[in-house]
Design an enzyme around this catalytic site. Structure first.
Site, PDB file in Angstrom:
ATOM      1  N   PRO A  60       0.833  -1.294   0.195  1.00  0.00           N
ATOM      2  CA  PRO A  60       0.009   0.023   0.023  1.00  0.00           C
ATOM      3  C   PRO A  60       0.958   1.291   0.018  1.00  0.00           C
ATOM      4  O   PRO A  60       1.510   1.656   0.921  1.00  0.00           O
ATOM      5  CB  PRO A  60      -0.694  -0.140   1.297  1.00  0.00           C
ATOM      6  CG  PRO A  60       0.118  -0.931   2.394  1.00  0.00           C
ATOM      7  CD  PRO A  60       0.811  -1.886   1.358  1.00  0.00           C
TER       8      PRO A  60
ATOM      9  N   ASP B 249       5.797   2.333   2.464  1.00  0.00           N
ATOM     10  CA  ASP B 249       4.899   1.063   2.873  1.00  0.00           C
ATOM     11  C   ASP B 249       4.195   1.527   3.803  1.00  0.00           C
ATOM     12  O   ASP B 249       4.518   1.452   4.994  1.00  0.00           O
ATOM     13  CB  ASP B 249       5.672  -0.113   2.833  1.00  0.00           C
ATOM     14  CG  ASP B 249       5.059  -1.401   3.021  1.00  0.00           C
ATOM     15  OD1 ASP B 249       3.676  -1.141   3.192  1.00  0.00           O
ATOM     16  OD2 ASP B 249       5.159  -2.420   2.593  1.00  0.00           O
ATOM     17  N   HIS B 250       2.846   1.773   3.682  1.00  0.00           N
ATOM     18  CA  HIS B 250       1.904   1.925   4.942  1.00  0.00           C
ATOM     19  C   HIS B 250       1.592   0.969   5.674  1.00  0.00           C
ATOM     20  O   HIS B 250       1.215   1.008   6.842  1.00  0.00           O
ATOM     21  CB  HIS B 250       0.865   2.541   4.450  1.00  0.00           C
ATOM     22  CG  HIS B 250       0.081   3.618   5.295  1.00  0.00           C
ATOM     23  ND1 HIS B 250       0.313   3.394   6.761  1.00  0.00           N
ATOM     24  CD2 HIS B 250      -0.839   4.702   4.882  1.00  0.00           C
ATOM     25  CE1 HIS B 250      -0.357   4.735   7.271  1.00  0.00           C
ATOM     26  NE2 HIS B 250      -1.058   5.205   6.288  1.00  0.00           N
ATOM     27  N   ARG B 251       1.895  -0.335   5.293  1.00  0.00           N
ATOM     28  CA  ARG B 251       2.023  -1.630   6.296  1.00  0.00           C
ATOM     29  C   ARG B 251       3.103  -1.477   7.506  1.00  0.00           C
ATOM     30  O   ARG B 251       2.957  -1.875   8.506  1.00  0.00           O
ATOM     31  CB  ARG B 251       2.124  -2.765   5.567  1.00  0.00           C
ATOM     32  CG  ARG B 251       1.081  -3.088   4.365  1.00  0.00           C
ATOM     33  CD  ARG B 251       1.256  -4.409   3.739  1.00  0.00           C
ATOM     34  NE  ARG B 251       2.757  -4.198   3.230  1.00  0.00           N
ATOM     35  CZ  ARG B 251       3.155  -5.355   2.544  1.00  0.00           C
ATOM     36  NH1 ARG B 251       2.550  -6.342   2.387  1.00  0.00           N
ATOM     37  NH2 ARG B 251       4.510  -4.962   1.864  1.00  0.00           N
TER      38      ARG B 251
END
Length: 423
Positions: free
Chosen positions: A214, A392-394
């Protein structure tokens, strides 16, 4: 009979495209003599001969895509014999007389081999492939790249009538018998570009990254004025005052990112979803997104945390030069933990780059321009560069990404603070 195969060179490579044969059937070869040039998505490599002997058969063609383990060439080792028992018993060991047809084929092979050895122009394998598939003699194409290198655009321009042969005698003869033609814009015909090799591999990796990670990007502006002054002072004189150092801005960017990672190591990490853990990397290995003739490639400067800005600058220039001339080794592209993309010289003002999976961040540097800014309630002219940070939004959140970018900007806007960190 010895088989020359496309062997596994690591990095997940499963196939390669044959771009050029250096030998033909009947040629004598030495140990380690280059036989065939193969291009993968990461590197162009030459497969050497494992033995001294004679090329008996070539089992593929230029332009073929072969998988790892495929036999490409058969070589009869020097000293071996193909005589049958009946030949030995009857004493028929005299050299076989070639038929006229065989002599013609051998002559043709010899001409082809000599042509390959003597008529080589500067061009990437992908450019050569485009020329071959469109039946263009690349020797007739004028190269517009560095050192006369032929680019894809040169080939297409030649195909559309946009290049004129520069043979001195023909030009002189035509000039004396025909009027000078008026400049015309040739019609661009519809054509196809093969979607395979490095281009296909890039597409697969970008698709994997985009659909796995994401992506979030945020943008900022950084004042390069002080850093540009430092760069100029380094170029003007070295410690003994005789010759300066030409250090690229990107070398400072790399070091500033590495220093910022001391406080925000989450951006020097990889997500292991299977084991449900985020692994913080012990080394900072900086990938350099590089625009080569046949597609994007990412060489890696290893162990940035252990290197000075001068060393980083030297290694970056060496890697980029190797990338643009297809001389990178697989080891030059292994182990990246973060990637930068310096697109400012091309004129970009902003972008949302795709992360180099399985890394968790990528920082891109865009156009720098002089503009008025307010400092201490006064309007002054400063050199401002646009920056984009994709993450990376994770693994990280927006606030952390902004804080990391701010720390990077602190070092760039205050180069003295960067040098203090190196002491």
């Amino acid at each position: 009979m010895n088989e020359v195969k496309l062997h596994d060179i690591g990095e997940g490579i499963t196939e390669g495209e044959i771009t050029h044969f250096h030998v033909s059937p009947g040629d004598s070869v030495k140990i380690d003599q280059p036989l065939v040039e193969v291009q993968t998505d990461k590197v162009t490599a030459e497969l050497p001969s494992p033995v001294a002997g004679t090329v008996k058969e070539i089992l593929a063609s230029e332009g073929d895509v072969v998988t790892v383990g495929t036999t490409i060439i058969l070589i009869e080792k020097e000293g071996s014999t193909t005589e049958t028992p009946s030949n030995k018993e009857t004493g028929e060991n005299r050299p076989k007389q070639d038929s006229p047809k065989e002599k013609k084929e051998q002559s043709s092979n010899a001409v082809q081999t000599m042509t390959r050895l003597t008529r080589r122009v500067l061009a990437a394998p992908y450019t050569r492939k485009i020329a071959r598939e469109n039946q263009v003699d690349i020797e007739q194409v004028n190269g517009s790249g560095p050192g006369g290198r032929v680019t894809e655009e040169d080939v297409y321009q030649y195909m559309n009538g946009g290049q004129i042969q520069t043979d001195a005698e023909s030009v002189s003869e035509e000039a004396s018998t025909t009027p000078v033609p008026q400049a015309v814009h040739p019609k661009v015909e519809a054509s196809e570009i093969p979607f395979k090799g490095r281009r296909k591999q890039i597409a697969q990796k970008m698709t994997q990254s985009l659909y796995t990670i994401p992506h979030v990007s945020h943008f900022d502006e950084v004042d390069l004025t002080n850093l540009l002054d430092l760069k100029k002072s380094l170029k003007d004189a070295d410690p003994d005052g005789s010759k300066g150092m030409n250090v690229s801005l990107a070398a400072f960017f790399v070091k500033a990112i590495q220093l910022a990672m001391r406080d925000y190591p989450i951006f020097n990490a990889k997500l292991d979803e299977e084991n449900e853990v985020i692994r913080l990397e012990g080394e900072v290995n900086m990938g350099l997104a590089t625009d080569a003739d046949d597609g994007l490639i990412v060489p890696v400067v290893k162990n940035v945390e252990q290197k000075s800005i001068a060393t980083i600058n030297r290694e970056m220039k060496e890697l980029i030069q190797k990338a643009k001339t297809n001389k990178l080794k697989p080891s030059d592209m292994k182990g990246g933990t973060f990637t930068i993309s310096n697109v400012g010289p091309l004129g970009s003002t902003g972008a949302t780059p795709i992360i180099n999976h399985p890394e968790v961040g990528l920082m891109a540097f865009h156009k720098t321009k002089k503009m008025p800014v307010v400092i201490n309630d006064e309007i002054v002219i400063r050199s401002i560069m646009n920056v984009s940070m994709t993450f990376d939004h994770r693994v990280a959140d927006g606030a952390t990404a902004v804080a990391f970018t701010n720390r990077f900007m602190h070092y760039i806007e205050n180069p003295a603070a960067m040098t203090l960190e190196l002491i």
